[in-house]
Design an enzyme around this catalytic site. Structure first.
Site, short mmCIF file in Angstrom:
data_model
loop_
_atom_site.label_atom_id
_atom_site.label_comp_id
_atom_site.label_asym_id
_atom_site.label_seq_id
_atom_site.Cartn_x
_atom_site.Cartn_y
_atom_site.Cartn_z
N ARG A 1 20.80 43.91 74.23
CA ARG A 1 21.98 43.65 75.07
C ARG A 1 23.23 44.19 74.41
NH1 ARG A 1 24.57 37.76 76.70
NH2 ARG A 1 24.85 38.14 78.92
N ASP B 1 20.25 31.39 84.13
CA ASP B 1 21.33 31.39 83.14
C ASP B 1 21.40 30.06 82.38
OD1 ASP B 1 23.49 32.46 81.67
OD2 ASP B 1 24.92 31.43 82.97
N ASN C 1 29.61 28.08 78.27
CA ASN C 1 31.02 28.32 78.63
C ASN C 1 31.39 27.89 80.03
OD1 ASN C 1 32.03 29.51 76.25
ND2 ASN C 1 30.83 31.33 76.73
C1 0GY Z 1 25.69 34.54 80.08
C2 0GY Z 1 27.09 34.39 80.04
C3 0GY Z 1 27.91 34.06 79.06
C4 0GY Z 1 27.62 33.99 77.67
C5 0GY Z 1 26.79 34.78 77.01
O1 0GY Z 1 26.08 35.88 75.12
C6 0GY Z 1 26.73 34.94 75.55
O2 0GY Z 1 27.29 34.13 74.84
O3 0GY Z 1 25.95 35.54 77.67
C7 0GY Z 1 29.29 33.86 79.50
O4 0GY Z 1 30.02 33.12 78.82
O5 0GY Z 1 29.70 34.43 80.53
O6 0GY Z 1 25.21 35.59 80.50
O7 0GY Z 1 24.94 33.65 79.74
#
Ligand code: 0GY
Length: 296
Positions: free
Chosen positions: A127, A252, A257
């Site tokens: 990613r 998800d 967050n």
């Molecule tokens: C998601 C979204 C979030 C966070 C992350 O890598 C991460 O910390 O992906 C987000 O805060 O939008 O895709 O889970």
């Protein structure tokens, strides 16, 4: 001691403790193609440089949610709170065996041996995160070097960015030599209709480049209206209709967050028949597409 400090620091809401059983029954073999594991911190501490501190959300909880929702498999995505330490992800993959695959985050210093070990554990993608509130910027040449290396393993690349950054990212994205999966529909601004030029630019990207896929995920993040996410449905349905063989779906979970509300994962599953409106589209979205990418 460390755990207590980290739990006290937690700055996002706890995932829904008791999601309802969805009304929609996923097809046999359905894949939750975007979810995470966080900690538990006493086994897998969060990164020192993380931008948020999650609450623990471990593999057992993820696998029990999978069963409760009627899914068979998971694609677990390394999240930024664990930085480039993929131990929690690998541990979850090793426990799940053939029932999970992973998407990792690595730096330029990752060795070929480490990549091979991750591949053996079930990692099939890497990613690249461009969301500024989540990560510090990585130079594009670093990403391109990593891309060339993971291509040799047959992996693909998952990209996460805000809609406002799409225009500037397009030349870079087009250089990526693998399948490219865009997280969360490129995060459209749902206050504008799907016909707005910014979402249309995203559609054009997918139309003109058939190595691009997208996850029709995260109504809970994109919505302004709240559950049951009526304002996000037209965006996801448009993508499923236009690109039925290049879309993925995921919960998800555990929803890092989230500030406005914590979604009930059963309600998220009940969004599926509203965005994939036939048995054929549901089969492609939930089974055939993720199986082709992660379990070829
Ligand atoms: C998601 C979204 C979030 C966070 C992350 O890598 C991460 O910390 O992906 C987000 O805060 O939008 O895709 O889970």
């Amino acid at each position: 001691m460390m755990k207590d400090k980290q739990v006290m620091d937690a700055d996002w809401m706890v995932f829904h403790p008791n999601p309802r059983k969805p009304s929609f029954t996923p097809p046999k073999g359905a894949v939750d193609a975007h979810c995470h594991v966080f900690g538990p911190a006493h086994d897998f501490p969060y990164a020192a440089k993380r931008k948020y501190t999650p609450c623990d959300a471990g593999k057992e909880q993820l696998f029990s949610l999978r069963d409760h929702l009627g899914f068979s498999r998971n694609v677990i995505v390394q999240a930024s709170c664990h930085g480039r330490n993929n131990d929690a992800l690998i541990d979850a993959l090793e426990t799940a065996g053939d029932l999970a695959r992973g998407v990792t985050v690595v730096g330029p210093d990752v060795t070929d041996e480490e990549l091979h070990k991750m591949d053996t554990a079930g990692v099939r993608g890497v990613r690249f995160n461009f969301v500024k509130r989540l990560v510090d910027a990585t130079p594009k040449h670093v990403f391109l070097d990593i891309a060339a290396r993971v291509k040799k393993l047959g992996w693909h690349i998952v990209v996460y960015f805000e809609a406002a950054d799409l225009h500037d990212l397009i030349p870079f994205l087009k250089q990526l030599p693998t399948v490219v999966v865009v997280d969360h529909m490129g995060r459209p601004d749902v206050s504008k209709p799907p016909t707005h030029e910014s979402f249309q630019a995203f559609i054009t990207l997918l139309s003109e480049n058939d190595n691009f896929w997208t996850k029709v995920t995260c109504p809970e993040r994109l919505t302004l209206a709240g559950p049951p996410y009526d304002d996000v449905i037209p965006f996801a349905r448009t993508l499923v209709d236009l690109f039925p063989t290049r879309v993925l779906w995921g919960t998800d979970w555990p929803h890092p967050n989230m500030k406005s509300h914590m979604p009930d994962d059963g309600i998220l599953v009940d969004v599926i028949p509203r965005i994939a409106t036939s048995k054929e589209k549901q089969q492609a979205l939930l089974v055939d597409n993720p199986m082709r990418l992660y379990w070829p």
